[in-house]
Write a protein that holds these residues in place. Sequence first.
Motif, PDB file in Angstrom:
ATOM      1  N   MET A 211      50.634  35.483  38.058  1.00 26.46           N
ATOM      2  CA  MET A 211      50.878  34.214  37.334  1.00 26.46           C
ATOM      3  C   MET A 211      51.909  34.437  36.225  1.00 26.46           C
ATOM      4  O   MET A 211      52.755  33.565  35.976  1.00 26.46           O
ATOM      5  CB  MET A 211      49.563  33.686  36.742  1.00 26.46           C
ATOM      6  CG  MET A 211      49.670  32.265  36.196  1.00 26.46           C
ATOM      7  SD  MET A 211      50.004  31.084  37.542  1.00 26.46           S
ATOM      8  CE  MET A 211      50.660  29.698  36.592  1.00 26.46           C
ATOM      9  N   GLU A 212      51.871  35.598  35.587  1.00 22.17           N
ATOM     10  CA  GLU A 212      52.893  35.913  34.566  1.00 22.17           C
ATOM     11  C   GLU A 212      54.294  35.880  35.189  1.00 22.17           C
ATOM     12  O   GLU A 212      55.231  35.326  34.620  1.00 22.17           O
ATOM     13  CB  GLU A 212      52.614  37.296  33.958  1.00 22.17           C
ATOM     14  CG  GLU A 212      51.455  37.306  32.965  1.00 22.17           C
ATOM     15  CD  GLU A 212      50.953  38.709  32.629  1.00 22.17           C
ATOM     16  OE1 GLU A 212      51.353  39.670  33.326  1.00 22.17           O
ATOM     17  OE2 GLU A 212      50.123  38.835  31.701  1.00 22.17           O
ATOM     18  N   ALA A 213      54.386  36.419  36.409  1.00 21.46           N
ATOM     19  CA  ALA A 213      55.698  36.425  37.099  1.00 21.46           C
ATOM     20  C   ALA A 213      56.114  34.998  37.455  1.00 21.46           C
ATOM     21  O   ALA A 213      57.287  34.621  37.280  1.00 21.46           O
ATOM     22  CB  ALA A 213      55.596  37.287  38.352  1.00 21.46           C
ATOM     23  N   PHE A 214      55.141  34.192  37.932  1.00 18.82           N
ATOM     24  CA  PHE A 214      55.457  32.784  38.243  1.00 18.82           C
ATOM     25  C   PHE A 214      55.968  32.080  36.982  1.00 18.82           C
ATOM     26  O   PHE A 214      56.961  31.347  37.008  1.00 18.82           O
ATOM     27  CB  PHE A 214      54.211  32.062  38.736  1.00 18.82           C
ATOM     28  CG  PHE A 214      53.742  32.401  40.121  1.00 18.82           C
ATOM     29  CD1 PHE A 214      52.437  32.111  40.509  1.00 18.82           C
ATOM     30  CD2 PHE A 214      54.582  33.005  41.047  1.00 18.82           C
ATOM     31  CE1 PHE A 214      51.983  32.394  41.800  1.00 18.82           C
ATOM     32  CE2 PHE A 214      54.140  33.306  42.334  1.00 18.82           C
ATOM     33  CZ  PHE A 214      52.840  32.998  42.700  1.00 18.82           C
ATOM     34  N   ALA A 236      44.737  34.051  35.872  1.00 16.91           N
ATOM     35  CA  ALA A 236      45.942  33.219  35.688  1.00 16.91           C
ATOM     36  C   ALA A 236      45.823  32.341  34.441  1.00 16.91           C
ATOM     37  O   ALA A 236      46.814  32.106  33.733  1.00 16.91           O
ATOM     38  CB  ALA A 236      46.156  32.349  36.923  1.00 16.91           C
ATOM     39  N   ILE A 237      44.617  31.871  34.164  1.00 11.53           N
ATOM     40  CA  ILE A 237      44.379  31.045  32.970  1.00 11.53           C
ATOM     41  C   ILE A 237      44.774  31.824  31.718  1.00 11.53           C
ATOM     42  O   ILE A 237      45.414  31.286  30.805  1.00 11.53           O
ATOM     43  CB  ILE A 237      42.901  30.578  32.920  1.00 11.53           C
ATOM     44  CG1 ILE A 237      42.675  29.431  33.917  1.00 11.53           C
ATOM     45  CG2 ILE A 237      42.491  30.158  31.505  1.00 11.53           C
ATOM     46  CD1 ILE A 237      41.228  29.084  34.165  1.00 11.53           C
ATOM     47  N   GLN A 238      44.449  33.112  31.692  1.00  8.30           N
ATOM     48  CA  GLN A 238      44.841  33.948  30.532  1.00  8.30           C
ATOM     49  C   GLN A 238      46.367  33.978  30.405  1.00  8.30           C
ATOM     50  O   GLN A 238      46.932  33.818  29.328  1.00  8.30           O
ATOM     51  CB  GLN A 238      44.311  35.374  30.730  1.00  8.30           C
ATOM     52  CG  GLN A 238      42.819  35.519  30.515  1.00  8.30           C
ATOM     53  CD  GLN A 238      42.341  36.942  30.868  1.00  8.30           C
ATOM     54  OE1 GLN A 238      43.128  37.831  31.207  1.00  8.30           O
ATOM     55  NE2 GLN A 238      41.045  37.155  30.819  1.00  8.30           N
ATOM     56  N   ALA A 239      47.040  34.143  31.559  1.00  6.69           N
ATOM     57  CA  ALA A 239      48.520  34.204  31.534  1.00  6.69           C
ATOM     58  C   ALA A 239      49.110  32.883  31.052  1.00  6.69           C
ATOM     59  O   ALA A 239      50.068  32.860  30.262  1.00  6.69           O
ATOM     60  CB  ALA A 239      49.029  34.535  32.932  1.00  6.69           C
ATOM     61  N   GLY A 244      51.692  30.096  26.080  1.00  3.22           N
ATOM     62  CA  GLY A 244      51.723  28.954  25.141  1.00  3.22           C
ATOM     63  C   GLY A 244      51.486  27.610  25.815  1.00  3.22           C
ATOM     64  O   GLY A 244      51.775  26.553  25.246  1.00  3.22           O
ATOM     65  N   LEU A 245      50.968  27.653  27.061  1.00  4.90           N
ATOM     66  CA  LEU A 245      50.682  26.394  27.775  1.00  4.90           C
ATOM     67  C   LEU A 245      49.172  26.197  27.876  1.00  4.90           C
ATOM     68  O   LEU A 245      48.397  27.140  27.707  1.00  4.90           O
ATOM     69  CB  LEU A 245      51.311  26.443  29.175  1.00  4.90           C
ATOM     70  CG  LEU A 245      52.837  26.521  29.215  1.00  4.90           C
ATOM     71  CD1 LEU A 245      53.317  26.831  30.635  1.00  4.90           C
ATOM     72  CD2 LEU A 245      53.478  25.242  28.700  1.00  4.90           C
ATOM     73  N   LYS A 246      48.776  24.929  28.135  1.00  3.67           N
ATOM     74  CA  LYS A 246      47.349  24.610  28.235  1.00  3.67           C
ATOM     75  C   LYS A 246      46.903  24.560  29.719  1.00  3.67           C
ATOM     76  O   LYS A 246      47.275  23.614  30.446  1.00  3.67           O
ATOM     77  CB  LYS A 246      47.071  23.252  27.586  1.00  3.67           C
ATOM     78  CG  LYS A 246      47.178  23.233  26.056  1.00  3.67           C
ATOM     79  CD  LYS A 246      46.440  21.983  25.516  1.00  3.67           C
ATOM     80  CE  LYS A 246      46.677  21.823  24.013  1.00  3.67           C
ATOM     81  NZ  LYS A 246      48.017  21.179  23.753  1.00  3.67           N
ATOM     82  N   PRO A 247      46.107  25.548  30.178  1.00  9.96           N
ATOM     83  CA  PRO A 247      45.575  25.476  31.542  1.00  9.96           C
ATOM     84  C   PRO A 247      44.612  24.287  31.650  1.00  9.96           C
ATOM     85  O   PRO A 247      43.871  24.018  30.706  1.00  9.96           O
ATOM     86  CB  PRO A 247      44.842  26.801  31.717  1.00  9.96           C
ATOM     87  CG  PRO A 247      44.534  27.260  30.329  1.00  9.96           C
ATOM     88  CD  PRO A 247      45.599  26.708  29.430  1.00  9.96           C
ATOM     89  N   ILE A 267      34.175  23.809  31.756  1.00  9.78           N
ATOM     90  CA  ILE A 267      33.552  23.250  30.544  1.00  9.78           C
ATOM     91  C   ILE A 267      34.500  23.414  29.343  1.00  9.78           C
ATOM     92  O   ILE A 267      34.602  22.533  28.493  1.00  9.78           O
ATOM     93  CB  ILE A 267      32.186  23.937  30.272  1.00  9.78           C
ATOM     94  CG1 ILE A 267      31.168  23.501  31.346  1.00  9.78           C
ATOM     95  CG2 ILE A 267      31.654  23.619  28.874  1.00  9.78           C
ATOM     96  CD1 ILE A 267      29.929  24.365  31.414  1.00  9.78           C
ATOM     97  N   ALA A 268      35.282  24.498  29.370  1.00 10.20           N
ATOM     98  CA  ALA A 268      36.256  24.727  28.280  1.00 10.20           C
ATOM     99  C   ALA A 268      37.534  23.914  28.500  1.00 10.20           C
ATOM    100  O   ALA A 268      38.478  24.002  27.701  1.00 10.20           O
ATOM    101  CB  ALA A 268      36.591  26.219  28.204  1.00 10.20           C
ATOM    102  N   GLY A 269      37.597  23.155  29.574  1.00  4.73           N
ATOM    103  CA  GLY A 269      38.774  22.306  29.842  1.00  4.73           C
ATOM    104  C   GLY A 269      39.951  23.069  30.426  1.00  4.73           C
ATOM    105  O   GLY A 269      41.087  22.576  30.416  1.00  4.73           O
ATOM    106  N   LYS A 270      39.705  24.293  30.944  1.00  2.24           N
ATOM    107  CA  LYS A 270      40.821  25.138  31.404  1.00  2.24           C
ATOM    108  C   LYS A 270      40.956  25.166  32.929  1.00  2.24           C
ATOM    109  O   LYS A 270      41.883  25.779  33.447  1.00  2.24           O
ATOM    110  CB  LYS A 270      40.629  26.566  30.872  1.00  2.24           C
ATOM    111  CG  LYS A 270      40.596  26.632  29.346  1.00  2.24           C
ATOM    112  CD  LYS A 270      40.379  28.046  28.854  1.00  2.24           C
ATOM    113  CE  LYS A 270      40.322  28.089  27.316  1.00  2.24           C
ATOM    114  NZ  LYS A 270      40.043  29.476  26.826  1.00  2.24           N
TER     115      LYS A 270
END
Length: 323
Positions: A211-214, A236-239, A244-247, A267-270
Amino acid sequence: MNITRRAVLATAVLGAFTGVFASPSALAAKPLTIGFSQVGAESEWRTANTLSIKDAAKKEGVNLKFADAQQRQENQVKAIRSFIAQRVDVIAFSPVVESGWETVLREAKDAKIPVILTDRAVNVTDQSLYVAFIGSDFVEEGRRAGRWLMERAAKTPDRTFNIVELQGTVGSAPAIDRKNGFAEVIAANPKLKITRSQTGDFTRAKGKEVMEAFLKAQGKSIDVLYAHNDDMAIGAIQAIEEAGLKPGVDILVISIDGVKGAFQAMIAGKMNVTVECSPLLGPQLMSIARDVVAGKPVPKRITTVEGVFPAEVAAKELPNRKY
Ligand code: GZL
């Protein structure tokens, strides 16, 4: 000499004088022995699957010989050959990839040891090489993920959605089928475009790395992530957050498995939705194995019943989750 042999000898001697022989089943019943080759321990799903199989064996008094293949086919082949040499009653396994099983499954058949597939399928021309396959319909799981996106996209008919896809293990049935099912459904909307697709091997670490590469290549032009399992989605959510984006908001997150980590992310909205893929196959495996050894007919294909869990129901559903 062990108890069983002594009992057999005593019965034979007694029978010689009385002409009455106890049936073998009347003797201490030998516990069923199953040799199980597991893919590995790559995900929350796999951990739950292993637990289900071990717990069910213990509950059923089954003698389970368990081998972890660390996601390598050659280790599964070695384990199956070892089970044949040990003359287990049944061999069961979750094949890490679809192809390359004909030879070793023929060896099991020649040794008259029945083979049961769990979780993933094999690609063989001779369907008699296994007696039953217990597992999900991965194509349908991909379709369900696609249908969720189609419904979401229908709310903004003029918007294009650029999708990146994290595929499962290369050559595995879930990766092949989930890709095909998703693509089949979204083909109906030309504004849904898969711009990048790469394997994350079903792990959090690899899912984050890809996901970092994407993000490096496409960054803010990514609208949707479709991950073939929750572990890759969580990585991927961590990446996405580190970029600086919102999953779940800037990038919609669609995933498969339905493990607790996915419910917590929703539940965390991610995360926006997870398509259930049940790992709880242990009880069915024990039951089918017993029937096979008893010579009872068993269904060739047993498909697990599963649902779809959007973020809206995550908080209510989490307490009910068993894995
Ligand atoms: C699916 C199973 C897959 C899961 C992954 O039945 O084979 O393997 O979706 C797991 O989490 O690693």
